[in-house]
Design a protein around this motif. Structure first.
Motif, PDB file in Angstrom:
ATOM      1  N   GLU A  74       0.855  -1.229   0.133  1.00  0.00           N
ATOM      2  CA  GLU A  74      -0.024   0.008   0.115  1.00  0.00           C
ATOM      3  C   GLU A  74       1.009   1.314   0.158  1.00  0.00           C
ATOM      4  OE1 GLU A  74      -3.593   2.025   2.662  1.00  0.00           O
ATOM      5  OE2 GLU A  74      -3.441  -0.030   2.724  1.00  0.00           O
ATOM      6  N   ILE A  75       2.062   1.329   0.906  1.00  0.00           N
ATOM      7  CA  ILE A  75       2.819   2.284   0.792  1.00  0.00           C
ATOM      8  C   ILE A  75       3.354   2.692  -0.729  1.00  0.00           C
ATOM      9  CG2 ILE A  75       5.183   3.364   1.598  1.00  0.00           C
ATOM     10  CD1 ILE A  75       4.525   2.020   4.102  1.00  0.00           C
ATOM     11  N   ALA A  76       3.938   1.426  -1.218  1.00  0.00           N
ATOM     12  CA  ALA A  76       4.463   1.775  -2.660  1.00  0.00           C
ATOM     13  C   ALA A  76       3.248   2.252  -3.630  1.00  0.00           C
ATOM     14  CB  ALA A  76       4.769   0.383  -3.067  1.00  0.00           C
ATOM     15  N   ARG A  80       3.479   5.835  -5.644  1.00  0.00           N
ATOM     16  CA  ARG A  80       3.313   5.860  -7.050  1.00  0.00           C
ATOM     17  C   ARG A  80       2.103   6.915  -7.513  1.00  0.00           C
ATOM     18  NH1 ARG A  80      -0.056   4.485 -10.594  1.00  0.00           N
ATOM     19  NH2 ARG A  80      -1.285   3.327  -9.086  1.00  0.00           N
ATOM     20  N   LEU A  81       1.170   6.832  -6.648  1.00  0.00           N
ATOM     21  CA  LEU A  81       0.097   8.008  -6.901  1.00  0.00           C
ATOM     22  C   LEU A  81       0.540   9.289  -6.473  1.00  0.00           C
ATOM     23  CD1 LEU A  81      -2.910   6.137  -5.247  1.00  0.00           C
ATOM     24  CD2 LEU A  81      -2.609   6.559  -7.824  1.00  0.00           C
ATOM     25  N   MET A  82       1.627   9.709  -5.485  1.00  0.00           N
ATOM     26  CA  MET A  82       2.203  10.886  -5.318  1.00  0.00           C
ATOM     27  C   MET A  82       2.976  11.430  -6.094  1.00  0.00           C
ATOM     28  SD  MET A  82       4.545  11.821  -2.022  1.00  0.00           S
ATOM     29  CE  MET A  82       5.715  10.944  -2.136  1.00  0.00           C
ATOM     30  N   GLU A  83       3.770  10.252  -6.752  1.00  0.00           N
ATOM     31  CA  GLU A  83       4.448  10.745  -7.946  1.00  0.00           C
ATOM     32  C   GLU A  83       3.765  11.193  -9.088  1.00  0.00           C
ATOM     33  OE1 GLU A  83       7.790  11.805  -9.762  1.00  0.00           O
ATOM     34  OE2 GLU A  83       7.734  10.996  -7.720  1.00  0.00           O
ATOM     35  N   GLU A  84       2.569  10.411  -9.585  1.00  0.00           N
ATOM     36  CA  GLU A  84       1.943  10.977 -10.616  1.00  0.00           C
ATOM     37  C   GLU A  84       1.057  12.122 -10.315  1.00  0.00           C
ATOM     38  OE1 GLU A  84      -1.205   7.776 -11.084  1.00  0.00           O
ATOM     39  OE2 GLU A  84       0.223   6.497 -11.897  1.00  0.00           O
ATOM     40  N   ALA A  85       0.477  12.709  -9.035  1.00  0.00           N
ATOM     41  CA  ALA A  85       0.244  13.828  -8.679  1.00  0.00           C
ATOM     42  C   ALA A  85       1.047  14.933  -8.872  1.00  0.00           C
ATOM     43  CB  ALA A  85      -0.281  13.724  -7.454  1.00  0.00           C
TER      44      ALA A  85
END
Length: 159
Positions: A74-76, A80-85
């Motif tokens: 879940e952290i990974a 990934r979502l944070m990098e996309e944002a």
């Protein structure tokens, strides 16, 4: 020659010797089997206790390890979502900076909104296939309104 007592003579015969040798060998084998069984039973008890301890550890640690692995996954995913944002924010900042330029805004207005400057003549080219589709749908005025609504829903469903 001296005669030996009958028990003495029997003691040194070949058959007697073989019999004694067989009994001694049988006794050794029996003793070694007893020792092995004693060792085996102790080893089996220790092995059973070790297996019990290992199973207890596995059962005790299974849930925390499963939680740890799922949380790492879940952290990974969140990283990934944070990098996309971050990428999206950077793209939007670039777009905002471009929208500050008047020439860029004019070009967008011409392309997307079909604006023209005073004195220019604007032309719209109609796709012949799209025009045919409209002509085929001209019968919509002759049908009841609910039929038109239902046809619109069917068309939206196909797309």
């Amino acid at each position: 020659m001296a005669r030996r007592p009958p028990g003495d003579q029997d003691r040194f015969s070949t058959a007697t010797r073989l019999r004694l040798l067989g009994e001694q060998t049988a006794a050794r084998v029996y003793r070694s089997q007893n020792r092995r069984q004693a060792r085996r039973s102790r080893l089996t008890g220790r092995a059973a206790f070790l297996a019990l301890v290992v199973c207890s550890l596995v059962v005790a640690l299974a849930y925390p390890i499963r939680q740890y692995v799922s949380q790492r996954a879940e952290i990974a995913e969140q990283e990934r979502l944070m990098e996309e944002a971050r990428d999206e924010v950077e793209r939007l900042r670039d777009e905002k900076a471009r929208l500050q330029d008047d020439m860029y805004v004019r070009r967008l207005a011409r392309e997307h909104l079909h604006y023209v400057f005073p004195g220019e003549t604007g032309y719209t080219v109609i796709d012949p296939e799209a025009a045919e589709e409209r002509r085929e749908d001209d019968g919509a005025a002759d049908r009841p309104w609910y039929s038109n609504v239902w046809n619109g829903v069917d068309e939206a469903d196909r797309e």
